[in-house]
Design an enzyme around this catalytic site. Structure first.
Site, PDB file in Angstrom:
ATOM      1  N   TYR A 194       0.840  -1.205   0.000  1.00  0.00           N
ATOM      2  CA  TYR A 194       0.000   0.000   0.000  1.00  0.00           C
ATOM      3  C   TYR A 194       0.873   1.251   0.000  1.00  0.00           C
ATOM      4  O   TYR A 194       0.622   2.203  -0.753  1.00  0.00           O
ATOM      5  CB  TYR A 194      -0.905  -0.031   1.230  1.00  0.00           C
ATOM      6  CG  TYR A 194      -1.928   1.083   1.288  1.00  0.00           C
ATOM      7  CD1 TYR A 194      -3.056   1.048   0.474  1.00  0.00           C
ATOM      8  CD2 TYR A 194      -1.785   2.144   2.170  1.00  0.00           C
ATOM      9  CE1 TYR A 194      -4.005   2.068   0.536  1.00  0.00           C
ATOM     10  CE2 TYR A 194      -2.722   3.159   2.235  1.00  0.00           C
ATOM     11  CZ  TYR A 194      -3.836   3.115   1.413  1.00  0.00           C
ATOM     12  OH  TYR A 194      -4.767   4.125   1.471  1.00  0.00           O
ATOM     13  N   LYS A 232       0.918   4.002  -3.031  1.00  0.00           N
ATOM     14  CA  LYS A 232       0.476   5.379  -2.787  1.00  0.00           C
ATOM     15  C   LYS A 232       1.591   6.385  -3.048  1.00  0.00           C
ATOM     16  O   LYS A 232       1.336   7.506  -3.495  1.00  0.00           O
ATOM     17  CB  LYS A 232      -0.046   5.519  -1.359  1.00  0.00           C
ATOM     18  CG  LYS A 232      -1.415   4.882  -1.154  1.00  0.00           C
ATOM     19  CD  LYS A 232      -2.449   5.460  -2.119  1.00  0.00           C
ATOM     20  CE  LYS A 232      -3.868   5.054  -1.787  1.00  0.00           C
ATOM     21  NZ  LYS A 232      -4.825   5.557  -2.800  1.00  0.00           N
TER      22      LYS A 232
END
Length: 304
Positions: free
Chosen positions: A162, A166
């Site tokens: 993640y 991002k």
């Protein structure tokens, strides 16, 4: 101050059937936008949750349609764009909110724990923007809001895929801001903090009450509006707190070639890591200019 309106603006919001995406869609629709509620989520009976949001918006007097294409793959994005083009002929706003995460130590990752997250956040961003930006360029207008995260900017244990995805989205926007700077297409980032299905497990009851999803939506709506002139900026929003995030580079140290060694790095490491004289860097060109100024001034001082 005049009220900001989105009358007849076509807004595509991914991951819009619940949580933050739902609030973004409802707010834009209440201000006149035509909202495309993209989400693959279903209820326990297999009914698309996007339909529920559409019904809420229509009951409130707004305009919305549901779309269940999977934007984690190129084919799904092609289907989404085709459906919007056929119905409305244009896309004015993109809010790419859809996402998943894996909560697991990095060394326990299986390949799918990495690729599932990268595909929807980073690869999905690539395919969405590759399809939508040409449509916006045709009309020289667009507002794009990408969602980044403090997990990418600052890190968080057990969220490697993640965080990587991002921060990849962050880098993508930094390049796009320069490619789009001669247009009326603005692309910005938001790092939200809110109590959603994905974050509630990590929040106590008091924080949960403070971090209502509705308190992020106004910033996202501003970035989606004609009034927004920012491009390539990163914002933090949550619980009524709003701020901007930037990358800073320290004052730095110049070490001439004849003195450069592992030991000289060690001897200067405190100055090298000192950020007290840091300056905000907003582009690769600005960073290069800063480096060369330090090199040239260091060489001049070394000759004296």
């Amino acid at each position: 101050m005049s009220k900001i309106s989105f009358n007849n603006k076509v807004a595509v919001i991914t991951g819009a059937a619940q949580g933050l995406g739902r609030e973004y869609a409802k707010l834009l629709a209440s201000l006149g936008a035509i909202t495309i509620i993209n989400d693959i989520a279903t209820d326990e009976d297999g009914n698309p949750l996007a339909n529920k949001v559409v019904n809420e918006i229509i009951k409130g007097g707004g305009h919305a349609i549901a779309n269940t294409n999977n934007i984690a793959c190129k084919e799904g994005i092609t289907g989404l764009i085709k459906a919007v083009e056929e119905s409305y002929g244009a896309i004015d706003i993109l809010i790419h909110n859809a996402g998943v995460f894996v909560d697991k130590p990095f060394l326990q990752f299986e390949d799918r724990d990495w690729y599932d997250v990268i595909n929807i956040h980073l690869n999905g961003s690539y395919h969405l923007l590759k399809a939508i930006i040409p449509l916006m360029r045709q009309r020289n207008y667009g507002r794009i809001i990408m969602i980044t995260s403090s997990v990418g900017m600052y890190g968080m244990a057990n969220h490697a895929s993640y965080g990587a995805a991002k921060m990849g989205v962050y880098g993508l926007v930094q390049s796009l801001k320069l490619e789009l700077e001669d247009t009326e297409i603005k692309c910005n980032l938001v790092s939200p903090l809110a109590a959603t299905g994905q974050t509630s497990y990590a929040l106590n009851k008091e924080l949960h009450k403070q971090l209502d999803v509705e308190m992020v939506a106004p910033l996202v709506a501003y970035l989606a509006s004609e009034e927004c002139t920012h491009n390539g900026s990163t914002f933090v929003a949550g619980g009524g707190y709003f701020s901007s995030v930037g990358i800073f580079e320290g004052g730095g140290v110049y070490i001439p070639k004849e003195k450069l060694s592992i030991e000289s790095i060690f001897g200067n490491i405190s100055q090298i890591t000192d950020l007290s004289m840091g300056v905000h860097i907003s582009s690769t060109g600005q960073s290069a200019k800063k480096i060369f100024r330090k090199i040239f001034s260091g060489r001049r001082a070394n000759k004296q």
